[in-house]
Design an enzyme around this catalytic site. Sequence first.
Site, short mmCIF file in Angstrom:
data_model
loop_
_atom_site.label_atom_id
_atom_site.label_comp_id
_atom_site.label_asym_id
_atom_site.label_seq_id
_atom_site.Cartn_x
_atom_site.Cartn_y
_atom_site.Cartn_z
N GLN A 192 0.81 -1.22 0.00
CA GLN A 192 0.00 0.00 0.00
C GLN A 192 0.85 1.27 0.00
O GLN A 192 0.35 2.36 -0.27
CB GLN A 192 -0.91 0.02 1.24
CG GLN A 192 -1.80 -1.20 1.39
CD GLN A 192 -2.99 -1.17 0.46
OE1 GLN A 192 -3.16 -0.24 -0.32
NE2 GLN A 192 -3.80 -2.19 0.53
N HIS A 197 1.29 7.70 -2.92
CA HIS A 197 0.82 7.84 -1.54
C HIS A 197 1.85 8.61 -0.70
O HIS A 197 1.51 9.57 0.00
CB HIS A 197 0.57 6.46 -0.94
CG HIS A 197 0.29 6.46 0.52
ND1 HIS A 197 -0.97 6.66 1.04
CD2 HIS A 197 1.11 6.31 1.60
CE1 HIS A 197 -0.92 6.62 2.36
NE2 HIS A 197 0.33 6.41 2.72
N HIS A 200 2.26 12.27 -1.80
CA HIS A 200 1.17 13.12 -1.35
C HIS A 200 1.37 13.54 0.11
O HIS A 200 1.27 14.72 0.45
CB HIS A 200 -0.16 12.39 -1.49
CG HIS A 200 -1.28 13.07 -0.79
ND1 HIS A 200 -1.97 14.14 -1.32
CD2 HIS A 200 -1.83 12.86 0.43
CE1 HIS A 200 -2.89 14.54 -0.48
NE2 HIS A 200 -2.84 13.79 0.61
#
Length: 370
Positions: A192, A197, A200
């Site tokens: 993940q 990700h 950001h």
Amino acid sequence: MWEETSAVDKYGASPTGESFEPGRQRQVCTRYKRKGKRHRRQTGGATRTVMALDSLPSRVVLLYDEWLKLADPRTEDWPLMASPIAQTLIVIAYIYFVTTLGPRLMENRKPFDLKNTMVVYNFSIVGFSIYMIYEYLMSGWANGYSYGCDLVDYSSNPLAVRMAWTCWLYYFSKFIEMLDTIFFVLRKKTSQVTFLHVFHHSIMPFTWWFGVKFSAGGMGTFHAMLNCCVHVLMYSYYAVCAMGPAYQKYLWWKKYMTTIQLVQFVMVTVHIGQFIFMKDCPYKFPVLLYIVGLYGLIFLVLFLNFWYHAYTKGKRLPKVAQKSKALQNGNGVHHSNGVAKEATNGIFYGTTNKVANGFHHGNGIHNKEK
């Protein structure tokens, strides 16, 4: 070097006792003079280069000082706002932990059971987001703002200071949300931890540091208030999911998550986009509005791309998922309502029932699985 040209005395002798003919004396003097000029030119160029290098840090410092003179003096003494150095160190530590140190520490360890921790964490974010929504509304968006050309009030008016402080709270929340990634690492869900990700969560504190430092208020805060509204829904979903399968029946509205995200980015893009067509809107730092608009537009495109492949195309699976469909019972790929857990362009999609901490992050970066 100029002293060497007069080293020959009136009798044509040098200090070493060597004598010269009168005619040769002039030649030697000329040679020494030419050599001196050449040496002086070389030395002068090197000196200028050294001086330029020596003055570069001074120029940078002066430029930084001049730049800070334009900053909002109200926020100068607030935590982390004196300079970007402190937040830079935090972001570097975050990146190092979630990409290198954390995975190494967890390599030979069992995943942490963070169920209760995540329930408390997610509900805390929900409460914090509700509070920020209220503050944004009371300090401007429901108390005087026109949703058009709303300028920043740099005065010491209590309402203006309240808006600035709410902006700082939103900025600080970006550091709290870094725990999303840290939980991934501690639960050994490193798949993940995508580039998008991490990027950001790393870039948001920087962009919002400039926002609080120079433009704490006005139309540039609309997207923050809207994002807080979305976070209330997103983190509520995360919290209920983390509570276990017995609570899944209360998550009937998860299918609307993508729609909520799309509406958010459309509203942000339209609201900021109107600034381009305003003939008279003297916003002090318009570059910040362009950054917000670009950010909203990028994620609007990403979500539309997801919507197209997941819904318009009849929930057609990506090629990677199609290839693994035959092995889905053995490789951890689960299907629910025909949509697979899959990664595309660094963004994880999924509508599976195998979800423990969320369908999709409120800022469009990730979803969380159990």
